[in-house]
Design a protein around this motif. Structure first.
Motif, PDB file in Angstrom:
ATOM      1  N   ASP A  18      26.065  53.633  62.542  1.00  0.00           N
ATOM      2  CA  ASP A  18      24.759  53.066  63.418  1.00  0.00           C
ATOM      3  C   ASP A  18      23.817  52.221  62.669  1.00  0.00           C
ATOM      4  O   ASP A  18      23.041  51.666  63.185  1.00  0.00           O
ATOM      5  N   PHE A  23      27.744  46.350  63.836  1.00  0.00           N
ATOM      6  CA  PHE A  23      27.756  47.165  64.731  1.00  0.00           C
ATOM      7  C   PHE A  23      26.621  46.958  65.916  1.00  0.00           C
ATOM      8  O   PHE A  23      26.541  46.812  66.804  1.00  0.00           O
ATOM      9  N   LEU A  24      25.215  46.670  65.035  1.00  0.00           N
ATOM     10  CA  LEU A  24      24.134  46.504  65.872  1.00  0.00           C
ATOM     11  C   LEU A  24      24.194  45.191  66.374  1.00  0.00           C
ATOM     12  O   LEU A  24      23.602  45.092  67.485  1.00  0.00           O
ATOM     13  N   ARG A  26      26.695  43.589  67.344  1.00  0.00           N
ATOM     14  CA  ARG A  26      27.675  43.988  68.842  1.00  0.00           C
ATOM     15  C   ARG A  26      27.090  44.816  69.840  1.00  0.00           C
ATOM     16  O   ARG A  26      27.308  44.143  71.022  1.00  0.00           O
ATOM     17  N   ARG A  27      26.090  45.506  69.396  1.00  0.00           N
ATOM     18  CA  ARG A  27      25.427  46.143  70.724  1.00  0.00           C
ATOM     19  C   ARG A  27      24.532  45.479  71.242  1.00  0.00           C
ATOM     20  O   ARG A  27      24.207  45.404  72.498  1.00  0.00           O
ATOM     21  N   ALA A  28      23.677  44.546  70.359  1.00  0.00           N
ATOM     22  CA  ALA A  28      22.843  43.705  70.854  1.00  0.00           C
ATOM     23  C   ALA A  28      23.543  42.522  71.652  1.00  0.00           C
ATOM     24  O   ALA A  28      22.921  42.273  73.042  1.00  0.00           O
ATOM     25  N   TYR A  29      24.560  42.186  71.237  1.00  0.00           N
ATOM     26  CA  TYR A  29      25.241  41.186  71.986  1.00  0.00           C
ATOM     27  C   TYR A  29      25.802  41.724  73.622  1.00  0.00           C
ATOM     28  O   TYR A  29      25.695  41.213  74.458  1.00  0.00           O
ATOM     29  N   GLN A  30      26.321  42.943  73.460  1.00  0.00           N
ATOM     30  CA  GLN A  30      26.848  43.560  74.635  1.00  0.00           C
ATOM     31  C   GLN A  30      25.600  43.725  75.615  1.00  0.00           C
ATOM     32  O   GLN A  30      25.727  43.192  76.846  1.00  0.00           O
ATOM     33  N   ARG A  31      24.496  44.089  75.093  1.00  0.00           N
ATOM     34  CA  ARG A  31      23.235  44.186  75.995  1.00  0.00           C
ATOM     35  C   ARG A  31      23.146  42.893  76.621  1.00  0.00           C
ATOM     36  O   ARG A  31      22.983  42.513  77.709  1.00  0.00           O
TER      37      ARG A  31
END
Length: 148
Positions: A18, A23-24, A26-31
């Motif tokens: 986390d 990882f961060l 990818r999560r921001a890009y997914q959002r």
């Protein structure tokens, strides 16, 4: 038969998923991608949007130059361009300066689609960055530019 071997934990190696940049990101890009797909009209992917927006900004260019300008490899660029041509949003024509080369450009329908999509993309950016204060937004964008 079960094994007594267990994976090392973050306590063993100090790696916390986390907290990792990949990882961060990818999560921001997914959002951002979820917002983009829900808000931008025209059924465009983010890569299709990038290609069309670059052509809207810079005008007709070779497929090779277009791909480089949006950081896509040749095969990906060709696929995106071919799909947008099939949808009637892009067209190609011979370059009058170099008959061996073809120039990619927006069709009139493509112009209309990208004009509407850009307005929505502005809202996507605002929504993506909404949790940040203005100075944080500026810093984030500067840092992302620096590492990319």
């Amino acid at each position: 038969m079960t094994s007594d071997v267990r994976p090392r934990t973050s306590a063993d190696h100090g790696y916390v998923l986390d907290d990792q940049i990949g990882f961060l990101l990818r999560r921001a890009y997914q959002r951002n991608s979820t917002l983009f797909l829900s808000m931008v009209p025209g059924n465009l992917t983010t890569t299709q949007f990038s290609v069309m927006n670059r052509l809207a900004e810079d005008g007709p260019m070779s497929q090779n130059h277009l791909g480089r300008s949006v950081a896509m490899d040749g095969a990906t660029t060709k696929g995106v361009v071919d799909r947008l041509i099939a949808r009637g949003l892009l067209q190609t024509r011979r370059d009058p300066q170099d008959r061996r080369r073809h120039l990619v450009s927006l069709t009139p329908e493509g112009v209309a689609v990208i004009d509407e999509a850009v307005e929505a993309a502005i809202r996507v950016t605002e929504e993506t960055l909404a949790p940040l204060r203005e100075k944080e937004r500026e810093t984030l964008l500067k840092l992302l530019t620096k590492i990319s």
